[in-house]
Design a protein around this motif. Structure first.
Motif, PDB file in Angstrom:
ATOM      1  N   LEU A  50       0.825  -1.202   0.000  1.00  0.00           N
ATOM      2  CA  LEU A  50       0.000   0.000   0.000  1.00  0.00           C
ATOM      3  C   LEU A  50       0.861   1.255   0.000  1.00  0.00           C
ATOM      4  O   LEU A  50       0.564   2.252  -0.669  1.00  0.00           O
ATOM      5  CB  LEU A  50      -0.922  -0.016   1.230  1.00  0.00           C
ATOM      6  CG  LEU A  50      -2.068   0.991   1.262  1.00  0.00           C
ATOM      7  CD1 LEU A  50      -3.058   0.690   0.156  1.00  0.00           C
ATOM      8  CD2 LEU A  50      -2.763   0.940   2.620  1.00  0.00           C
ATOM      9  N   VAL A  51       1.958   1.213   0.743  1.00  0.00           N
ATOM     10  CA  VAL A  51       2.878   2.351   0.803  1.00  0.00           C
ATOM     11  C   VAL A  51       3.728   2.432  -0.459  1.00  0.00           C
ATOM     12  O   VAL A  51       3.993   3.529  -0.984  1.00  0.00           O
ATOM     13  CB  VAL A  51       3.781   2.238   2.050  1.00  0.00           C
ATOM     14  CG1 VAL A  51       4.779   3.388   2.102  1.00  0.00           C
ATOM     15  CG2 VAL A  51       2.935   2.216   3.315  1.00  0.00           C
ATOM     16  N   THR A  57       4.274   3.576  -8.991  1.00  0.00           N
ATOM     17  CA  THR A  57       3.387   4.164 -10.010  1.00  0.00           C
ATOM     18  C   THR A  57       4.033   5.382 -10.645  1.00  0.00           C
ATOM     19  O   THR A  57       3.897   5.613 -11.862  1.00  0.00           O
ATOM     20  CB  THR A  57       2.031   4.535  -9.388  1.00  0.00           C
ATOM     21  OG1 THR A  57       1.414   3.346  -8.863  1.00  0.00           O
ATOM     22  CG2 THR A  57       1.110   5.171 -10.422  1.00  0.00           C
ATOM     23  N   LEU A  58       4.749   6.161  -9.851  1.00  0.00           N
ATOM     24  CA  LEU A  58       5.474   7.321 -10.395  1.00  0.00           C
ATOM     25  C   LEU A  58       6.734   6.893 -11.141  1.00  0.00           C
ATOM     26  O   LEU A  58       7.090   7.478 -12.174  1.00  0.00           O
ATOM     27  CB  LEU A  58       5.853   8.270  -9.256  1.00  0.00           C
ATOM     28  CG  LEU A  58       4.713   9.047  -8.587  1.00  0.00           C
ATOM     29  CD1 LEU A  58       5.238   9.825  -7.393  1.00  0.00           C
ATOM     30  CD2 LEU A  58       4.064  10.007  -9.597  1.00  0.00           C
ATOM     31  N   VAL A  83      14.767   9.275 -11.688  1.00  0.00           N
ATOM     32  CA  VAL A  83      13.969   8.230 -11.048  1.00  0.00           C
ATOM     33  C   VAL A  83      14.707   7.579  -9.882  1.00  0.00           C
ATOM     34  O   VAL A  83      14.099   6.849  -9.082  1.00  0.00           O
ATOM     35  CB  VAL A  83      13.576   7.160 -12.097  1.00  0.00           C
ATOM     36  CG1 VAL A  83      14.707   6.172 -12.342  1.00  0.00           C
ATOM     37  CG2 VAL A  83      12.304   6.432 -11.689  1.00  0.00           C
ATOM     38  N   HIS A  84      16.000   7.864  -9.737  1.00  0.00           N
ATOM     39  CA  HIS A  84      16.790   7.207  -8.695  1.00  0.00           C
ATOM     40  C   HIS A  84      16.229   7.416  -7.283  1.00  0.00           C
ATOM     41  O   HIS A  84      16.142   6.457  -6.497  1.00  0.00           O
ATOM     42  CB  HIS A  84      18.241   7.676  -8.757  1.00  0.00           C
ATOM     43  CG  HIS A  84      19.142   6.940  -7.820  1.00  0.00           C
ATOM     44  ND1 HIS A  84      19.438   7.417  -6.554  1.00  0.00           N
ATOM     45  CD2 HIS A  84      19.796   5.752  -7.932  1.00  0.00           C
ATOM     46  CE1 HIS A  84      20.237   6.571  -5.946  1.00  0.00           C
ATOM     47  NE2 HIS A  84      20.477   5.546  -6.749  1.00  0.00           N
ATOM     48  N   ALA A  89      13.577   5.057  -2.546  1.00  0.00           N
ATOM     49  CA  ALA A  89      12.454   5.026  -1.611  1.00  0.00           C
ATOM     50  C   ALA A  89      11.752   3.672  -1.649  1.00  0.00           C
ATOM     51  O   ALA A  89      11.374   3.115  -0.601  1.00  0.00           O
ATOM     52  CB  ALA A  89      11.463   6.139  -1.947  1.00  0.00           C
ATOM     53  N   PHE A  90      11.592   3.125  -2.846  1.00  0.00           N
ATOM     54  CA  PHE A  90      10.955   1.810  -2.998  1.00  0.00           C
ATOM     55  C   PHE A  90      11.763   0.735  -2.276  1.00  0.00           C
ATOM     56  O   PHE A  90      11.208  -0.107  -1.550  1.00  0.00           O
ATOM     57  CB  PHE A  90      10.832   1.491  -4.493  1.00  0.00           C
ATOM     58  CG  PHE A  90      10.105   0.214  -4.784  1.00  0.00           C
ATOM     59  CD1 PHE A  90       8.723   0.129  -4.677  1.00  0.00           C
ATOM     60  CD2 PHE A  90      10.799  -0.922  -5.166  1.00  0.00           C
ATOM     61  CE1 PHE A  90       8.050  -1.056  -4.949  1.00  0.00           C
ATOM     62  CE2 PHE A  90      10.145  -2.109  -5.428  1.00  0.00           C
ATOM     63  CZ  PHE A  90       8.759  -2.174  -5.320  1.00  0.00           C
ATOM     64  N   ASP A  91      13.075   0.773  -2.457  1.00  0.00           N
ATOM     65  CA  ASP A  91      13.943  -0.199  -1.795  1.00  0.00           C
ATOM     66  C   ASP A  91      13.903  -0.026  -0.278  1.00  0.00           C
ATOM     67  O   ASP A  91      13.891  -1.008   0.469  1.00  0.00           O
ATOM     68  CB  ASP A  91      15.370  -0.037  -2.325  1.00  0.00           C
ATOM     69  CG  ASP A  91      16.324  -1.075  -1.730  1.00  0.00           C
ATOM     70  OD1 ASP A  91      16.148  -2.268  -2.040  1.00  0.00           O
ATOM     71  OD2 ASP A  91      17.225  -0.687  -0.969  1.00  0.00           O
ATOM     72  N   TRP A  92      13.870   1.205   0.185  1.00  0.00           N
ATOM     73  CA  TRP A  92      13.827   1.460   1.626  1.00  0.00           C
ATOM     74  C   TRP A  92      12.532   0.945   2.235  1.00  0.00           C
ATOM     75  O   TRP A  92      12.529   0.375   3.341  1.00  0.00           O
ATOM     76  CB  TRP A  92      13.963   2.958   1.908  1.00  0.00           C
ATOM     77  CG  TRP A  92      14.042   3.251   3.380  1.00  0.00           C
ATOM     78  CD1 TRP A  92      15.156   3.281   4.158  1.00  0.00           C
ATOM     79  CD2 TRP A  92      12.925   3.523   4.255  1.00  0.00           C
ATOM     80  NE1 TRP A  92      14.810   3.549   5.465  1.00  0.00           N
ATOM     81  CE2 TRP A  92      13.456   3.709   5.552  1.00  0.00           C
ATOM     82  CE3 TRP A  92      11.559   3.642   4.061  1.00  0.00           C
ATOM     83  CZ2 TRP A  92      12.652   3.993   6.640  1.00  0.00           C
ATOM     84  CZ3 TRP A  92      10.749   3.916   5.158  1.00  0.00           C
ATOM     85  CH2 TRP A  92      11.300   4.096   6.429  1.00  0.00           C
TER      86      TRP A  92
END
Length: 430
Positions: A50-51, A57-58, A83-84, A89-92
């Motif tokens: 969810l987070v 998506t971005l 995009v990095h 953030a996704f990995d975190w």
């Protein structure tokens, strides 16, 4: 009459609810496959997805755009750099979710577990789509509970000891299972870009059979032996990590030490004479000696040499030891090297397995852990002939797959390619 305007708060609540339901259903449907492959089911995934969903998506359209404009180097690099932060953030988010207490449930991946997981997934999907979700939800919860409870209730002790020489390709991973259901792992197979044998082979193998990992022993820090160690140490949290502590090492070796430190695993340096005893199984270390290793440049020559004893049976596991270390062993332990089962040194390389060494060990069974079609030409024909001369039955993981040797302390049973047979041998240890 015009309908009243919708509340922004209500719209947001409905959107979050819809996204959460979608995430729960997606996790439920994939849970059986994830459990079968990895032996774990994430409990926090619906919330972490969810987070993470808005972030990915971005990121996705920017990544696709960067791919489309890849011929325009400067613009593609600009988009990739843009995009990095999103990828970071996704990995975190994934790391933080996985680090949360109780984030995942470890399961024993048997056929029964897979069927229970499928039942739980189906029940959850039905509950989400039903006007009366209580009954399917209860069924799903009962299936999940059974996944945790049944392995503990059905766990049984065996009458002997098993040594499993896992097929991990060009590398080593050896599991000792005691009659109390405890495991000792010697080496953890190779690593490659994006994966390792610990995650794909060793962990699922242990989890499907149940039992705890008590100790990890590393022969030497080459990646084909330590590549999967960090994954196994993080997931299984053994009490002990035994290591020859050869100076330097691969990234995988450093990662294994970091994982051990993070999980509070006791690290021990191997010295000749040290030993581990678990459920009557003795793992004694013959080498390396620090005085021997101080002037070495090749970690192979500082391989941990482990002599495993159960009853009258002896297994000699020599890592990637080459002839110089074999000569060192012959000079100090010649009379103690006799073993019914030998893990052949260095994947059957011609730099190992001298006639003098094989004569002292005189194995009834010789197991070569080697990858099919490997670029090194392992195993050497000279070594195969030498093993034949001492009368050893040779089993290769590239041909036989995982090899299992079982013993009650007197007799030897071998399992390979689904076939089982007993081996006639001299169990006296002479």
């Amino acid at each position: 009459m015009a309908s009243p305007p919708r509340s922004p708060t209500g719209w947001m609540e409905r959107k979050i609810t819809r996204e959460l339901v979608t995430s729960v259903v997606a996790c439920a449907v994939t849970a059986p496959l994830v459990a079968w492959v990895f032996g774990r089911v994430s409990l926090i995934a619906p919330l972490s997805n969810l987070v993470a969903a808005p972030v990915i998506t971005l990121a996705q359209p920017i990544l696709f755009l960067a791919l489309l404009v890849s011929p325009l180097g400067a613009l593609a690099r600009f988009l990739a750099q843009a995009v990095h932060p999103l990828l970071f953030a996704f990995d975190w988010i994934a790391w933080a979710a996985a680090s949360a207490p109780g984030a995942a449930m470890t399961v024993t991946t048997t056929l029964i577990t897979a069927l229970l997981a499928a039942l739980a997934a189906a029940a959850l999907v039905i509950a989400c789509a039903s006007r009366y979700p209580a009954r399917p939800a209860i069924i799903g919860l009962a299936a999940l509970t059974a996944m945790v409870v049944l392995p503990a209730l059905s766990f049984s002790r065996s009458d002997g000891v098993e040594v499993h020489f896992l097929d991990v390709g060009q590398g080593d991973a050896i599991l000792i299972r005691t009659n109390g259901g405890h495991w000792v792992l010697l080496d953890a197979g190779p690593a490659w870009r994006g994966g390792d044998a610990g995650r794909t082979t060793v962990l699922p193998y242990i989890l499907r059979r149940g039992g705890s990992l008590e100790a990890f022993v590393l022969s030497h820090p080459h990646t084909d032996h330590v590549g999967g160690a960090a994954s196994v140490l993080t997931a299984m949290r053994p009490r002990m990590y035994w290591d020859a502590a050869f100076a330097g090492g691969s990234e995988s070796y450093i990662a294994s030490l970091a994982a051990a430190r993070k999980q509070g695993i006791e690290w021990h340096r191997v010295h000749p004479g040290d030993s581990i005893v678990i459920d009557g199984v003795s793992v004694s270390f013959l080498a390396p000696d620090s005085a021997w290793t101080v002037g070495l440049k090749d970690p192979n020559l500082a391989s941990t040499i482990a002599l495993v004893r159960y009853g009258r049976l002896r297994f000699l596991l020599v890592g990637d030891a080459e002839r110089a270390e074999e000569d060192w062993l012959l000079a100090r332990y010649r009379s103690e090297l006799r073993a019914q089962v030998l893990k052949v040194g260095h994947h059957g390389s011609s730099t190992s397995s001298s006639d003098a060494f094989l004569g002292a060990v005189h194995p009834d069974v010789a197991v070569i852990s080697v990858g099919a079609g490997n670029m090194y030409g392992h195993p050497s024909n000279d070594v195969l002939h030498a093993l034949s001369r001492v009368g050893a039955e040779v089993l290769r993981t590239d041909e036989a797959g995982t090899v299992i040797v079982r013993t009650d302390g007197v007799h030897i049973e071998i399992e390979a390619k689904g076939d089982k047979w007993e081996l006639a041998h001299d169990s006296s240890g002479r």
